[in-house]
Design an enzyme around this catalytic site. Sequence first.
Site, PDB file in Angstrom:
ATOM      1  N   ASP A 187       7.917 -29.389 -26.899  1.00 55.71           N
ATOM      2  CA  ASP A 187       8.188 -30.046 -25.624  1.00 55.71           C
ATOM      3  C   ASP A 187       7.121 -29.712 -24.578  1.00 55.71           C
ATOM      4  O   ASP A 187       6.781 -30.544 -23.742  1.00 55.71           O
ATOM      5  CB  ASP A 187       9.563 -29.647 -25.103  1.00 55.71           C
ATOM      6  CG  ASP A 187      10.696 -30.351 -25.844  1.00 55.71           C
ATOM      7  OD1 ASP A 187      10.408 -31.287 -26.611  1.00 55.71           O
ATOM      8  OD2 ASP A 187      11.862 -29.958 -25.656  1.00 55.71           O
ATOM      9  N   ASN A 230      10.367 -33.375 -16.290  1.00 56.76           N
ATOM     10  CA  ASN A 230      11.462 -32.438 -16.561  1.00 56.76           C
ATOM     11  C   ASN A 230      12.207 -32.012 -15.303  1.00 56.76           C
ATOM     12  O   ASN A 230      13.375 -32.325 -15.146  1.00 56.76           O
ATOM     13  CB  ASN A 230      10.923 -31.185 -17.259  1.00 56.76           C
ATOM     14  CG  ASN A 230      11.335 -31.105 -18.715  1.00 56.76           C
ATOM     15  OD1 ASN A 230      11.706 -32.105 -19.314  1.00 56.76           O
ATOM     16  ND2 ASN A 230      11.253 -29.919 -19.282  1.00 56.76           N
ATOM     17  N   ARG A 285      21.917 -20.592   0.237  1.00 53.97           N
ATOM     18  CA  ARG A 285      21.325 -19.264   0.138  1.00 53.97           C
ATOM     19  C   ARG A 285      21.431 -18.807  -1.304  1.00 53.97           C
ATOM     20  O   ARG A 285      22.514 -18.830  -1.879  1.00 53.97           O
ATOM     21  CB  ARG A 285      22.031 -18.276   1.067  1.00 53.97           C
ATOM     22  CG  ARG A 285      21.630 -18.410   2.519  1.00 53.97           C
ATOM     23  CD  ARG A 285      22.499 -17.532   3.417  1.00 53.97           C
ATOM     24  NE  ARG A 285      21.976 -17.482   4.775  1.00 53.97           N
ATOM     25  CZ  ARG A 285      22.183 -18.429   5.697  1.00 53.97           C
ATOM     26  NH1 ARG A 285      22.892 -19.500   5.365  1.00 53.97           N
ATOM     27  NH2 ARG A 285      21.675 -18.313   6.898  1.00 53.97           N
ATOM     28  N   ASP A 292      18.732 -17.881  -5.100  1.00 57.72           N
ATOM     29  CA  ASP A 292      17.405 -17.722  -5.705  1.00 57.72           C
ATOM     30  C   ASP A 292      16.569 -18.989  -5.624  1.00 57.72           C
ATOM     31  O   ASP A 292      15.346 -18.933  -5.565  1.00 57.72           O
ATOM     32  CB  ASP A 292      17.546 -17.305  -7.167  1.00 57.72           C
ATOM     33  CG  ASP A 292      17.947 -15.850  -7.318  1.00 57.72           C
ATOM     34  OD1 ASP A 292      18.034 -15.152  -6.287  1.00 57.72           O
ATOM     35  OD2 ASP A 292      18.177 -15.410  -8.465  1.00 57.72           O
ATOM     36  N   THR A 296      18.351 -31.015 -20.421  1.00 47.34           N
ATOM     37  CA  THR A 296      18.581 -30.137 -21.569  1.00 47.34           C
ATOM     38  C   THR A 296      17.666 -28.917 -21.552  1.00 47.34           C
ATOM     39  O   THR A 296      17.730 -28.091 -22.468  1.00 47.34           O
ATOM     40  CB  THR A 296      18.359 -30.897 -22.888  1.00 47.34           C
ATOM     41  OG1 THR A 296      17.046 -31.479 -22.877  1.00 47.34           O
ATOM     42  CG2 THR A 296      19.390 -31.992 -23.074  1.00 47.34           C
ATOM     43  N   TYR A 335      15.651 -26.157 -18.549  1.00 47.07           N
ATOM     44  CA  TYR A 335      16.062 -25.067 -17.660  1.00 47.07           C
ATOM     45  C   TYR A 335      17.405 -25.381 -17.000  1.00 47.07           C
ATOM     46  O   TYR A 335      18.262 -24.501 -16.811  1.00 47.07           O
ATOM     47  CB  TYR A 335      14.962 -24.859 -16.611  1.00 47.07           C
ATOM     48  CG  TYR A 335      15.069 -23.593 -15.794  1.00 47.07           C
ATOM     49  CD1 TYR A 335      16.021 -22.608 -16.054  1.00 47.07           C
ATOM     50  CD2 TYR A 335      14.182 -23.372 -14.752  1.00 47.07           C
ATOM     51  CE1 TYR A 335      16.099 -21.451 -15.301  1.00 47.07           C
ATOM     52  CE2 TYR A 335      14.240 -22.211 -13.982  1.00 47.07           C
ATOM     53  CZ  TYR A 335      15.199 -21.257 -14.258  1.00 47.07           C
ATOM     54  OH  TYR A 335      15.269 -20.124 -13.502  1.00 47.07           O
ATOM     55  N   ALA A 368      21.747 -19.055  -8.721  1.00 42.76           N
ATOM     56  CA  ALA A 368      22.332 -17.825  -8.169  1.00 42.76           C
ATOM     57  C   ALA A 368      22.665 -17.984  -6.687  1.00 42.76           C
ATOM     58  O   ALA A 368      22.223 -17.203  -5.846  1.00 42.76           O
ATOM     59  CB  ALA A 368      21.378 -16.645  -8.382  1.00 42.76           C
TER      60      ALA A 368
END
Length: 265
Positions: A46, A120, A147, A149, A160, A162, A184
């Site tokens: 990929d 992507n 707020r 990451d 499909t 990350y 996060a």
Amino acid sequence: MITSFQIVDRGDKESQEMAEKFRATLTDHGFSLSNNPDLVISIGGDGTMLRCFRDYYSPSTAFVGLHTGTLGFYADWSKEEAGLLLHEIQYGKPHFEKCPLIQGTFELLTGEKKTFLSLNEIIIKSNSISTLVLDVKINGEKFESFRGDGILVSTPSGSTAYNHSLMGSIMHPTLDAMQVTEMASINNSVYRTLNRSFILPKEQHLILEFPTIDERAIVGIDGEEYHLKQIKSIHVCVADNKINFARYKPFPFWERVKGKFLKEM
């Protein structure tokens, strides 16, 4: 009609040898090697297809992938099927499947704007242990104060990748939409975020604004990192242009999902 081609390989010995075989066979049969090709052949994984997209994308160019490693979502063909793919390129008639891209426009405090297309995902995140603060707007209206990451915006094709690791949903690659997934995020009595991914149709756009100057933010476009200083805002939408995939055989997307995520080793 496909008359010209280009090949990008992963760089390992096996992929390079296979690329040379494709190159020699196709030129011997009247196809021309071109930097403005009708067809780009990706031999690798990929990541190789993403490099093909960065180097050779145009609305009129088609892409086909042959994987020489583990199963990739952008590769229809295995290395054992290399001869069949060569035959299909020479004599077959592909079905062209169009898949959406997303466009990100980054406005800097200087007034300068930088625009990227993504196959992507587009990622905005902090490069330090401090949290990233963003105002999230949908169609110009404030949706939430984020707020955490960072935030990832994926295409259906990239859902499909990350996005899936962040517990985002899998989308069929032909849907005209984009997915927004938080990384996060902080949720407590003071700070509230949706803490779920959400999907926007082509008719709607996303704006991520920095309420204060943040020198720590970094941008990722399809795995490539960009350090853009003093970003004011990021405007993301489903692009008008799409990518063409040349399908020389059926594209079993949900079978591919099953094979990658559900089958036992």
